[in-house]
Design an enzyme around this catalytic site. Structure first.
Site, PDB file in Angstrom:
ATOM      1  N   LYS A 169      53.743  31.405  33.338  1.00  0.00           N
ATOM      2  CA  LYS A 169      53.119  31.534  32.008  1.00  0.00           C
ATOM      3  C   LYS A 169      54.014  32.304  31.037  1.00  0.00           C
ATOM      4  O   LYS A 169      54.224  31.880  29.904  1.00  0.00           O
ATOM      5  CB  LYS A 169      51.771  32.256  32.117  1.00  0.00           C
ATOM      6  CG  LYS A 169      50.703  31.554  32.909  1.00  0.00           C
ATOM      7  CD  LYS A 169      49.362  32.246  32.764  1.00  0.00           C
ATOM      8  CE  LYS A 169      49.377  33.699  33.235  1.00  0.00           C
ATOM      9  NZ  LYS A 169      49.650  33.839  34.671  1.00  0.00           N
ATOM     10  N   ARG A 217      40.130  35.565  30.624  1.00  0.00           N
ATOM     11  CA  ARG A 217      39.991  35.604  32.072  1.00  0.00           C
ATOM     12  C   ARG A 217      38.564  35.364  32.542  1.00  0.00           C
ATOM     13  O   ARG A 217      38.309  35.321  33.737  1.00  0.00           O
ATOM     14  CB  ARG A 217      40.484  36.949  32.621  1.00  0.00           C
ATOM     15  CG  ARG A 217      41.924  37.228  32.269  1.00  0.00           C
ATOM     16  CD  ARG A 217      42.590  38.225  33.181  1.00  0.00           C
ATOM     17  NE  ARG A 217      41.763  39.350  33.593  1.00  0.00           N
ATOM     18  CZ  ARG A 217      42.223  40.377  34.299  1.00  0.00           C
ATOM     19  NH1 ARG A 217      43.493  40.400  34.659  1.00  0.00           N
ATOM     20  NH2 ARG A 217      41.435  41.380  34.632  1.00  0.00           N
ATOM     21  N   ARG A 230      59.479  38.576  43.259  1.00  0.00           N
ATOM     22  CA  ARG A 230      59.737  39.243  41.983  1.00  0.00           C
ATOM     23  C   ARG A 230      60.252  40.662  42.202  1.00  0.00           C
ATOM     24  O   ARG A 230      59.845  41.360  43.128  1.00  0.00           O
ATOM     25  CB  ARG A 230      58.462  39.298  41.130  1.00  0.00           C
ATOM     26  CG  ARG A 230      57.958  37.953  40.724  1.00  0.00           C
ATOM     27  CD  ARG A 230      56.965  38.007  39.603  1.00  0.00           C
ATOM     28  NE  ARG A 230      55.818  38.873  39.856  1.00  0.00           N
ATOM     29  CZ  ARG A 230      54.722  38.849  39.114  1.00  0.00           C
ATOM     30  NH1 ARG A 230      54.633  38.028  38.082  1.00  0.00           N
ATOM     31  NH2 ARG A 230      53.709  39.650  39.389  1.00  0.00           N
ATOM     32  N   ARG A 237      57.030  45.349  42.303  1.00  0.00           N
ATOM     33  CA  ARG A 237      55.892  45.884  41.560  1.00  0.00           C
ATOM     34  C   ARG A 237      54.847  46.384  42.551  1.00  0.00           C
ATOM     35  O   ARG A 237      54.613  45.749  43.587  1.00  0.00           O
ATOM     36  CB  ARG A 237      55.280  44.802  40.670  1.00  0.00           C
ATOM     37  CG  ARG A 237      56.187  44.356  39.543  1.00  0.00           C
ATOM     38  CD  ARG A 237      55.511  43.276  38.722  1.00  0.00           C
ATOM     39  NE  ARG A 237      56.383  42.744  37.697  1.00  0.00           N
ATOM     40  CZ  ARG A 237      56.062  41.730  36.911  1.00  0.00           C
ATOM     41  NH1 ARG A 237      54.901  41.127  37.049  1.00  0.00           N
ATOM     42  NH2 ARG A 237      56.907  41.294  35.998  1.00  0.00           N
ATOM     43  N   ARG A 249      44.147  38.283  43.957  1.00  0.00           N
ATOM     44  CA  ARG A 249      44.231  37.842  42.562  1.00  0.00           C
ATOM     45  C   ARG A 249      44.094  36.327  42.454  1.00  0.00           C
ATOM     46  O   ARG A 249      43.490  35.830  41.500  1.00  0.00           O
ATOM     47  CB  ARG A 249      45.553  38.311  41.938  1.00  0.00           C
ATOM     48  CG  ARG A 249      45.608  39.817  41.698  1.00  0.00           C
ATOM     49  CD  ARG A 249      46.701  40.190  40.701  1.00  0.00           C
ATOM     50  NE  ARG A 249      48.043  39.885  41.164  1.00  0.00           N
ATOM     51  CZ  ARG A 249      48.798  40.718  41.874  1.00  0.00           C
ATOM     52  NH1 ARG A 249      48.328  41.895  42.245  1.00  0.00           N
ATOM     53  NH2 ARG A 249      50.021  40.376  42.224  1.00  0.00           N
TER      54      ARG A 249
END
Length: 210
Positions: free
Chosen positions: A8, A83, A117, A150, A161
């Site tokens: 995104k 959301r 990531r 992260r 999630r």
């Protein structure tokens, strides 16, 4: 719209740069507040440290504050919002929406991407061990800072999630589809190809840089 790791942010930035739009990323706003030790950042940091999801009410508050700045001339691309259905209904009532871009990516691909990531602990630049590897392992190409994972990019956190995303997204998509706003793109392809498909489906003629 799309699951975490669907691309995104990348696609929103490409659109924003090409068409002079403002890119508003919920994740970037939250991370900025954490890095700058704001009151909001302290709240988000406590939530993330506990392994919990940032509440929708807090996300909605962040987005409304950001949109109230009205600092765009030609529009904006919103990444990571809405959301839930309440947020979606508010958004439809308040803003003139051109399209809702849905990036479709299988859950296993999302898991691979997110767990690859890395974030520079110095300048905050994003890396990905699949698509955007640093020249030197674990070292930022720009500032030489150490690359870290992260805190919320653990396997269980990502699975949680994804489950949360799927349970809340379907009613939102149903609402947007009834308004004939949804444009679907295959998010598994390389970013320039995804961008080209998005622009084709939106009827935008600006060429995509290689």
């Amino acid at each position: 719209m799309g699951a975490q790791g669907s691309g995104k942010g990348t696609q929103a930035k490409m659109l924003a740069d090409a068409f002079d739009l403002v890119h508003i990323s919920v994740g970037d706003i939250l991370r900025w507040n954490i890095q700058h030790h704001t009151k909001l950042g302290a709240r988000v940091k406590r939530i993330v440290a506990a392994g919990e999801l940032v509440p929708d009410e807090l996300v909605s508050e962040v987005v409304r504050i950001r949109l109230d700045q009205h600092d765009w001339n030609y529009g904006f691309v919103l990444d990571g919002f809405p959301r839930d259905q309440t947020q979606a209904e508010f958004f439809l009532e308040t803003y003139d929406i051109d399209a809702v871009i849905l990036l479709e990516v299988p859950d296993m691909v999302v898991l691979d991407r997110v767990l690859s990531r890395r974030l520079c602990s110095g300048c905050g630049l994003d890396f990905n061990l699949i698509y955007h590897r640093p020249v030197r392992p674990d070292t930022c190409d720009v500032c030489g800072g150490r690359l870290v994972t992260r805190p919320d990019d653990t396997l269980q956190a990502v699975r949680d999630r994804l489950a949360d995303y799927h349970s809340k997204t379907q009613p939102i998509l149903d609402l947007f589809r009834r308004k004939e706003l949804v444009v679907v793109a295959d998010g598994t392809r390389p970013p320039p190809e995804v961008q080209a498909e998005i622009r084709h489906r939106l009827g935008l003629s600006t060429p995509v840089p290689a």
